[in-house]
Design a protein around this motif. Sequence first.
Motif, mmCIF file in Angstrom:
data_model
loop_
_atom_site.group_PDB
_atom_site.id
_atom_site.type_symbol
_atom_site.label_atom_id
_atom_site.label_comp_id
_atom_site.label_asym_id
_atom_site.label_seq_id
_atom_site.Cartn_x
_atom_site.Cartn_y
_atom_site.Cartn_z
ATOM 1 N N TYR A 206 29.939 -65.528 25.382
ATOM 2 C CA TYR A 206 29.941 -64.130 24.961
ATOM 3 C C TYR A 206 31.323 -63.492 25.120
ATOM 4 N N ILE A 207 32.126 -64.002 26.020
ATOM 5 C CA ILE A 207 33.517 -63.543 26.114
ATOM 6 C C ILE A 207 34.279 -63.985 24.865
ATOM 7 N N MET A 208 34.039 -65.220 24.430
ATOM 8 C CA MET A 208 34.671 -65.701 23.199
ATOM 9 C C MET A 208 34.190 -64.892 21.997
ATOM 10 N N LEU A 209 32.900 -64.575 21.961
ATOM 11 C CA LEU A 209 32.376 -63.750 20.875
ATOM 12 C C LEU A 209 33.029 -62.376 20.889
ATOM 13 N N GLY A 210 33.174 -61.789 22.061
ATOM 14 C CA GLY A 210 33.850 -60.490 22.171
ATOM 15 C C GLY A 210 35.292 -60.556 21.708
ATOM 16 N N ALA A 211 35.977 -61.640 22.051
ATOM 17 C CA ALA A 211 37.366 -61.826 21.597
ATOM 18 C C ALA A 211 37.410 -61.958 20.084
ATOM 19 N N ALA A 212 36.461 -62.715 19.514
ATOM 20 C CA ALA A 212 36.413 -62.875 18.057
ATOM 21 C C ALA A 212 36.174 -61.533 17.373
ATOM 22 N N ILE A 213 35.306 -60.725 17.947
ATOM 23 C CA ILE A 213 35.044 -59.390 17.389
ATOM 24 C C ILE A 213 36.310 -58.538 17.448
ATOM 25 N N ALA A 214 36.978 -58.530 18.594
ATOM 26 C CA ALA A 214 38.201 -57.732 18.745
ATOM 27 C C ALA A 214 39.277 -58.178 17.749
ATOM 28 N N LEU A 215 39.434 -59.486 17.594
ATOM 29 C CA LEU A 215 40.435 -60.000 16.652
ATOM 30 C C LEU A 215 40.078 -59.648 15.210
ATOM 31 N N GLU A 216 38.784 -59.705 14.887
ATOM 32 C CA GLU A 216 38.349 -59.352 13.530
ATOM 33 C C GLU A 216 38.614 -57.877 13.247
ATOM 34 N N ILE A 217 38.402 -57.033 14.232
ATOM 35 C CA ILE A 217 38.655 -55.602 14.066
ATOM 36 C C ILE A 217 40.149 -55.354 13.833
ATOM 37 N N MET A 218 40.986 -56.014 14.631
ATOM 38 C CA MET A 218 42.433 -55.872 14.442
ATOM 39 C C MET A 218 42.869 -56.410 13.078
ATOM 40 N N ALA A 219 42.309 -57.558 12.681
ATOM 41 C CA ALA A 219 42.664 -58.155 11.394
ATOM 42 C C ALA A 219 42.261 -57.244 10.235
ATOM 43 N N THR A 220 41.088 -56.649 10.335
ATOM 44 C CA THR A 220 40.609 -55.764 9.280
ATOM 45 C C THR A 220 41.449 -54.491 9.207
ATOM 46 N N THR A 221 41.840 -53.971 10.361
ATOM 47 C CA THR A 221 42.707 -52.790 10.381
ATOM 48 C C THR A 221 44.062 -53.111 9.732
ATOM 49 N N LEU A 222 44.610 -54.271 10.054
ATOM 50 C CA LEU A 222 45.872 -54.691 9.421
ATOM 51 C C LEU A 222 45.689 -54.958 7.932
ATOM 52 N N LEU A 223 44.497 -55.404 7.534
ATOM 53 C CA LEU A 223 44.225 -55.621 6.114
ATOM 54 C C LEU A 223 44.349 -54.308 5.347
ATOM 55 N N LYS A 224 43.815 -53.240 5.916
ATOM 56 C CA LYS A 224 43.962 -51.918 5.299
ATOM 57 C C LYS A 224 45.432 -51.502 5.281
ATOM 58 N N ALA A 225 46.132 -51.750 6.391
ATOM 59 C CA ALA A 225 47.549 -51.378 6.483
ATOM 60 C C ALA A 225 48.436 -52.218 5.563
ATOM 61 N N SER A 226 47.941 -53.386 5.131
ATOM 62 C CA SER A 226 48.745 -54.244 4.254
ATOM 63 C C SER A 226 48.818 -53.715 2.826
ATOM 64 N N GLY B 288 46.724 -53.922 0.192
ATOM 65 C CA GLY B 288 46.459 -54.949 -0.806
ATOM 66 C C GLY B 288 47.438 -56.107 -0.744
ATOM 67 N N PHE B 289 47.857 -56.472 0.463
ATOM 68 C CA PHE B 289 48.816 -57.552 0.700
ATOM 69 C C PHE B 289 50.178 -57.280 0.045
ATOM 70 N N THR B 290 50.540 -56.012 -0.040
ATOM 71 C CA THR B 290 51.864 -55.673 -0.585
ATOM 72 C C THR B 290 52.887 -55.426 0.520
ATOM 73 N N LYS B 291 52.437 -55.303 1.767
ATOM 74 C CA LYS B 291 53.345 -55.147 2.908
ATOM 75 C C LYS B 291 53.292 -56.429 3.728
ATOM 76 N N LEU B 292 54.447 -57.054 3.919
ATOM 77 C CA LEU B 292 54.523 -58.397 4.469
ATOM 78 C C LEU B 292 53.977 -58.517 5.895
ATOM 79 N N LEU B 293 54.480 -57.715 6.823
ATOM 80 C CA LEU B 293 54.077 -57.891 8.228
ATOM 81 C C LEU B 293 52.591 -57.650 8.468
ATOM 82 N N PRO B 294 52.018 -56.563 7.954
ATOM 83 C CA PRO B 294 50.573 -56.410 8.146
ATOM 84 C C PRO B 294 49.771 -57.523 7.464
ATOM 85 N N SER B 295 50.263 -58.028 6.338
ATOM 86 C CA SER B 295 49.579 -59.120 5.640
ATOM 87 C C SER B 295 49.575 -60.386 6.483
#
Length: 108
Positions: free
Chosen positions: A3-23, A25-32
């Motif tokens: 469940y710690i690994m699941l929590g880490a996966a959730i946290a990483l997915e949230i960060m990845a999704t937030t960066l996806l919005k900040a990217s 549409g993959f037009t900004k290199l670092l967030p992409s």
Amino acid sequence: MPYIMLGAAIALEIMATTLLKASVGFTKLLPSIGSVSLYIICFFIFSKALNSINLGVAYATWCAGGIVATALISAVIFGQRVNGVGIFALVLIVVGCVVLNLFGSAQG
């Protein structure tokens, strides 16, 4: 530990999704790059959690955590609003996930 690994996966997915919005549409290199990298790590950790957690329970928990946190982040960081029906729907998602975790998995 699973469940710690699941929590880490959730946290990483949230960060990845937030960066996806900040990217933007993959037009900004670092967030992409950050988004794709975090998704890869997220799926790797999630796959390890699945060695010990029922797939249906783990995926529902992962999705619910991501949906609720991302909705909150979208409101706070990106200024996107959630109406009363949306808040009610988020509550239902959390309640459904809790019920699934408590009663939805056959012991065996």
